[in-house]
Design an enzyme around this catalytic site. Structure first.
Site: not given
Ligand SMILES: [Zn+2]
Length: 672
Positions: A511, A575
């Site tokens: 995030e 990621d």
């Molecule tokens: Zn995301």
């Protein structure tokens, strides 16, 4: 038979989970595949036995850690809604709203008896349309009810002045998931459109059409939606924030759509007076403008009737629910059977009055200690990000200074909203599920419109507390973690740190990194769309992002169906960056302490990566995989594990992978 399977799968998963908790390791080695090589296919290595032994329950199109946790959360909520519906709380209290909403949804006999009747007032309105002015008024009225005809409209922060809410209009009005479903020429897409036409005909027949009428009505709807689709942007094009930003005066908007009156539209909807509006996709609205005159009033009525019945179907009697399920869930997603009614009703209650329900959930499933631990983990992730940023060799000092500045202004929200909005004025009773659903939608829609012209309220949440998900908002520059995801296996208060850093740590890092992905990096510390990069550094970033896009475009999900590296770019950057930060944070947390023991033969570093892989243990029907590739910005689980890890030297080192291993990408993509 399939019901039986459902129960078995559930029990196996829950028992696996319980034993994992009992071991207090946060990871269960029995889910791994010992015959697979970590350096060849880590997803298989970490989850192979689980994948082999797990069947997707019949009521699901995908099944994995997210679903198991969501089911668990729903089991907790079940108790809350059932207690509420059995007690007689005073009218207007949260208990009454929750109890009556759930009870009305569960009352299938009443829903069956009502049949199509709840829609009659709306059909009558549509029938009365005589001219283009009536038509536009009806579109506005339907938008007030949350029926998604023609286009979308609402308040959201101004991209270039993010502290203010402005009026936005965006493309819409389709019934297939996105425009590509209408425009793609491949065989599967043609088949999908044929199935869709069949669905249209079935629904019109349920409304009382004979076969011939149903055929011609279905044809009219399809013709209109094809035109809308051809004028719409594809999902990958919608990712460009600047292309969506076309703020103009009302005079300019009137010139863009001379046949459609924005002034009347906004008056009908009681939108606060505005002088400007953001038109997300001008080409789309140009076509809409032409269609206002091109399409006959009877055809418009058919389209409106269709959009009404299609959006209301899940709240109506069984015949409509079944048709809707057969097309959207069974055909498009590969789901074999419907969820038990109570699950549908818990989800519906969460969607309608989730703030109230969320408070009860939090009491049962979230503690101040868990919140404090999350605060600490987030602090550590930010510290890791700062450290790595300082050492980045490809970014110049001027850009770094701005990046540090942005990093220092992130806001965070954990667990549940501190400020509650309540549901004052919302009437929920046991008379009609459909009307409860309409009224709760209306309240949300009205509130959203009343926000226009006002400063952004930073206390709001975009997800309810029981949601198993998290998000970053580039306009608010904030990261948000609902209590629903702060549970095992994502966040296991009593488990090994390595697992927690690999799981929830990776999610937190993900995030945060969204603030620096291909989109988020275009927004500054205040959430405004404004470049803070030197040209030289921006070019270097774009080159690195292209590396990630190319990597993911090479993954073949189903025969001849490749992932879109551009559609999934932001998520994949998040990621890769997130895991890198989480790994760094974990290493920092070990400094000055005795090195943790191996567990089950795995080093702490290896367990970190197992924690991430476990979060993504999931399988999906081919239909669900296909629809994810065609419209979802997230890569499929297997590649959310293998993709980023094959770029990370930390992974290769942890498992001693050779340079020519599958899990060691030549010319690794490195960004943050
Ligand atoms: Zn995301």
């Amino acid at each position: 038979m399939s019901k039986f399977k459902f129960v078995v799968a559930l029990t196996i998963l829950l028992s696996v989970w319980t034993s994992a908790l009992a071991q207090n390791k946060g990871f269960d080695i029995s889910r791994m595949d010992n015959s697979a090589e970590a350096c060849t296919d880590f997803f298989q290595f970490a989850n192979g036995t689980w994948l082999k032994n797990t069947e997707i329950p019949a009521a699901y199109s995908r099944w994995g850690s997210f679903n198991v946790l969501a089911e668990n959360n729903r089991n907790i909520l079940k108790e809350v809604v059932e207690n509420a519906s059995n007690s007689k709380a005073a009218v207007g209290t949260d208990g009454q709203l929750i109890g009556d909403y759930f009870a009305s949804c569960m009352d299938e006999a009443a829903i069956e008896q009502a049949g199509i009747k709840p829609l009659n007032p709306y059909f009558n309105q549509i029938n009365k349309i005589k001219n283009i002015t009536d038509l536009q008024r009806q579109i506005a009225l339907m938008h007030n009810q949350g029926i998604p005809v023609l286009f979308g409209f609402g308040g959201s922060p101004d991209l270039k002045n993010s502290s203010m809410v402005i009026a936005n209009a965006g493309q819409g009005g389709l019934s297939l998931p996105n425009r590509d479903y209408y425009t793609s020429g491949d065989e599967k897409s043609q088949e999908t459109r044929e199935k869709f036409r069949q669905y249209l005909r079935n629904m019109f027949q349920l409304l009382g059409d004979n076969e011939e009428e149903a055929r011609s009505h279905a044809f009219a709807v399809m013709q209109m939606q094809m035109r809308l689709a051809n004028a719409s942007k594809a999902p990958v094009q919608l990712r460009d924030p600047l292309a969506r930003y076309n703020k103009m005066s009302l005079e300019e908007a009137a010139k863009l759509t001379p046949n459609f009156s924005w002034t009347h539209y906004m008056q009908t909807r009681s939108v606060p007076t505005v002088s400007e509006i953001n038109i997300g996709q001008p080409d789309f609205f140009r076509e809409m403008n032409t269609m206002m005159k091109d399409i006959s009033i009877p055809e418009w009525k058919t389209y409106l009737r269709w959009m009404l019945i299609n959006s209301a179907a899940p709240q109506l009697s069984k015949a409509f629910v079944d048709e809707n399920f057969n097309f959207y869930s069974k055909y498009l997603q590969g789901t074999k059977e419907q969820q038990p009614r109570w699950r549908q009703c818990v989800a519906a209650t969460d969607g309608a009055i989730g703030e109230a329900l969320g408070q009860e959930f939090v009491k049962k499933a979230f503690t101040p200690e868990a919140k404090a631990r999350m605060e600490e983990l987030i602090d550590n992730l930010f510290a890791a990000f700062r450290e790595r940023l300082g050492k980045l060799d490809w970014m110049g000092d001027d850009t770094k200074k701005e990046a540090f500045n942005k990093l220092s202004t992130f806001k965070r929200k954990i667990g549940y909203p501190d400020t509650l909005r309540g549901y004052k004025g919302l009437k929920i009773d046991r008379d009609s599920y459909f009307m409860n659903s309409v009224r709760s939608d209306q309240l949300q829609i009205e509130r959203n419109l009343q926000d226009i012209n006002k400063p952004v309220d930073r206390t709001r949440w975009g997800m309810t507390p029981p949601t198993v998900n998290a998000y970053y908002s580039s306009l608010l520059n904030e990261i948000v973690f609902p209590a629903g995801i702060l549970q095992p296996p994502f966040f296991n208060f009593s488990a090994d740190d390595a697992i927690n850093y690999g799981a929830i740590g990776g999610v937190i890092g993900h995030e945060i990194t969204h603030g620096f992905d291909d989109q988020g990096s275009k927004f500054d510390a205040e959430g405004n769309f404004k470049s803070w990069w030197t040209d030289q550094d921006r070019t270097k970033f774009d080159d690195r992002a292209t590396c990630v896009a190319n990597q993911f475009s090479s993954y073949e999900v189903l025969p001849k169906l490749y992932m879109s590296g551009r559609l999934t770019l932001g998520e994949n950057i998040a990621d890769l960056g997130g895991l890198t930060m989480a790994y760094t944070a974990y290493q920092k947390s070990l400094e000055g302490k005795p090195r943790p023991e191996n567990i089950d033969g795995f080093t702490p570093e290896q367990r970190f990566f197992l924690g991430w892989a476990q979060v993504w243990a999931a399988k999906a029907t081919p239909e669900a995989e296909r629809s994810q590739v065609l419209g979802d910005p997230h890569a499929l689980p297997r590649w959310r594990v293998n993709g980023p890890l094959s770029n990370m030297p930390q992974f290769a080192q942890a498992f001693g992978c050779k340079q020519n291993s599958e899990m060691v990408k030549k010319d690794a993509c490195l960004i943050w």
